[in-house]
Enzyme design. Structure first.
Site, mmCIF file in Angstrom:
data_model
loop_
_atom_site.group_PDB
_atom_site.id
_atom_site.type_symbol
_atom_site.label_atom_id
_atom_site.label_comp_id
_atom_site.label_asym_id
_atom_site.label_seq_id
_atom_site.Cartn_x
_atom_site.Cartn_y
_atom_site.Cartn_z
ATOM 1 N N HIS A 279 89.716 -32.086 63.634
ATOM 2 C CA HIS A 279 88.958 -30.862 63.690
ATOM 3 C C HIS A 279 88.143 -30.796 64.903
ATOM 4 C CE1 HIS A 279 85.976 -28.140 61.872
ATOM 5 N NE2 HIS A 279 86.860 -28.003 61.068
ATOM 6 N N GLY B 222 82.796 -20.506 62.076
ATOM 7 C CA GLY B 222 81.224 -20.357 61.731
ATOM 8 C C GLY B 222 80.375 -19.110 62.446
ATOM 9 N N SER C 214 86.144 -18.662 60.295
ATOM 10 C CA SER C 214 85.421 -17.326 59.502
ATOM 11 C C SER C 214 86.218 -16.712 58.394
ATOM 12 C CB SER C 214 84.872 -16.443 60.662
ATOM 13 O OG SER C 214 83.964 -17.003 61.102
ATOM 14 N N ASN D 82 87.394 -27.202 53.333
ATOM 15 C CA ASN D 82 86.776 -28.319 53.861
ATOM 16 C C ASN D 82 85.224 -28.128 53.769
ATOM 17 O OD1 ASN D 82 85.711 -30.353 55.851
ATOM 18 N ND2 ASN D 82 86.455 -28.986 57.697
ATOM 19 N N GLU E 169 85.193 -30.157 65.140
ATOM 20 C CA GLU E 169 83.839 -30.778 65.427
ATOM 21 C C GLU E 169 84.049 -32.374 65.536
ATOM 22 O OE1 GLU E 169 82.388 -27.617 61.882
ATOM 23 O OE2 GLU E 169 82.868 -29.821 61.303
ATOM 24 N N GLU F 292 92.629 -23.536 64.563
ATOM 25 C CA GLU F 292 91.166 -23.212 64.380
ATOM 26 C C GLU F 292 90.496 -22.854 65.574
ATOM 27 O OE1 GLU F 292 88.912 -26.443 62.837
ATOM 28 O OE2 GLU F 292 89.279 -27.664 64.464
ATOM 29 N N LYS G 228 83.091 -30.269 54.628
ATOM 30 C CA LYS G 228 82.287 -30.894 55.824
ATOM 31 C C LYS G 228 81.090 -31.609 55.202
ATOM 32 C CE LYS G 228 83.285 -27.049 58.775
ATOM 33 N NZ LYS G 228 83.163 -25.912 59.824
#
Length: 263
Positions: free
Chosen positions: A105, A181, A221, A13, A107, A175, A15
Site C-alpha cells: 500500500h 484521500g 477517493s 481498507n 502508505e 491506487e 487503515k
C-alpha cells in the site's frame, strides 16, 4: 485475453481506525444494511481489512452470523516466525481464516520505506501461507508528470510478480497516490488505461490465462457516486475503498453498485 467472468471485488481498507468494539458494530450494521436492501451475496465479493487487533472479533462475528464477507489483513511479515518484534506472520493470519492481505500500500511504501523488493518478499510470504496478496501499485503526482500514466505501476507490478508460478492467486490494486484521500479520483478512462497495462504485465509474467482471471481494482477517493463508472471499464474489476468503507451506509451503497446505478 479471452472472455472470462471475474466476480467484482469490493475491499474495505479500514487503515488504523476502529477498536474491536467499534469494528463489531460496523460489521453488524453493514450486514443489516445489505440484508435489508436484499443484496444478493455472490454477485459481488466483499472483503474487510480491519487492523490486526480487530481480526479475531470480526472473524468470530462473521463465522457466528454466517456473514458473507471475506476477511483480510492490512500487512504481513516477510518472516514466518522468530525474533521479529511487532511483526505478524502469515501463518498466524491463516489460522484466523484470513483470506487476503494488502501488500505494498502507498502508505507502507511512503511511511515505512517499503521498496519493491520488500513488496515482492511479502507477496511470496502471503502465497506461502495460502493467502491471496492484494498487490498495490501506483504513482505520485511527480511520477505521473515525469514518467507518464502507467510506467511506475507497471514497473512495481513486474518486480512483485518475479518468480511467481502461473497458477498464483493474486489481486492487483491500482491506487494513484495523487488521488488517495484527495476527494479527486482518477477518471474511469485513466483507471482503465493503467489497468489494461497491468493486465498486460500479468500476461507477460504469468501467462494469458492468469491475466484473464486476475482481478484488478481501482483505489483512490472511491465513493458510491463514482464506483459504477469505474466498474463499467473492461479491465477494472472492483475497488479498494478507504475512508468510505468506515461508513456502513456508504460502503453498502458501493457494494450495491449494480443495483443503485443499474450497471
Amino acid at each position: 485475453m479471452g472472455a472470462v467472468t471475474r466476480t467484482p471485488f469490493i475491499a474495505g481498507n479500514w487503515k488504523m481506525n476502529l477498536d474491536h468494539l467499534q469494528a463489531v458494530a460496523l460489521v453488524q450494521k453493514l450486514h443489516w444494511t445489505l440484508r435489508d436492501a436484499k443484496h444478493e451475496s455472490g454477485s459481488v465479493e466483499v472483503a474487510l481489512f480491519p487492523p490486526f487487533t480487530d481480526l479475531r472479533p470480526v472473524q468470530t462475528l462473521i463465522d457466528a452470523d454466517k456473514i458473507p464477507f471475506a476477511l483480510g489483513a492490512q500487512d504481513i511479515s516477510t518472516h514466518d516466525s522468530g525474533a521479529y518484534t511487532g511483526e505478524v506472520s502469515g501463518q498466524f493470519l491463516a489460522k484466523l481464516d484470513v483470506s487476503y492481505v494488502i501488500i505494498g500500500h502507498s502508505e507502507r511504501r511512503e511511511y515505512h520505506h517499503e521498496g519493491d523488493d520488500i513488496v515482492a518478499a511479502k507477496t511470496q510470504a502471503a502465497l506461502r501461507h495460502g493467502l491471496v496478496p492484494v498487490i498495490c501499485v501506483g504513482e505520485t503526482a511527480a511520477d505521473l508528470e515525469e514518467y507518464g500514466a502507467s510506467a511506475v505501476p507497471v514497473k512495481q507490478l513486474g518486480i512483485a510478480l518475479e518468480g511467481l508460478s502461473a497458477d498464483a492467486d493474486i489481486v492487483v490494486a491500482y491506487e494513484p497516490v495523487w488521488a488517495i484521500g484527495s476527494g479527486q479520483a482518477a477518471t474511469p478512462e485513466q483507471a482503465q488505461e493503467v489497468a489494461a497495462a497491468l493486465r498486460a504485465v500479468i500476461a507477460d509474467a504469468l501467462g494469458v490465462d492468469a491475466a484473464a482471471r486476475t482481478r484488478i481494482l481501482y483505489g483512490g477517493s472511491v465513493k458510491s457516486s463514482n464506483i459504477a463508472s469505474f466498474l463499467r471499464e473492461p479491465d477494472v474489476d472492483g475497488a479498494l475503498v478507504g475512508g468510505a468503507s468506515l461508513v456502513a451506509d456508504e460502503f453498502a451503497a458501493i457494494i450495491r453498485f449494480q443495483k443503485h446505478v443499474g450497471v
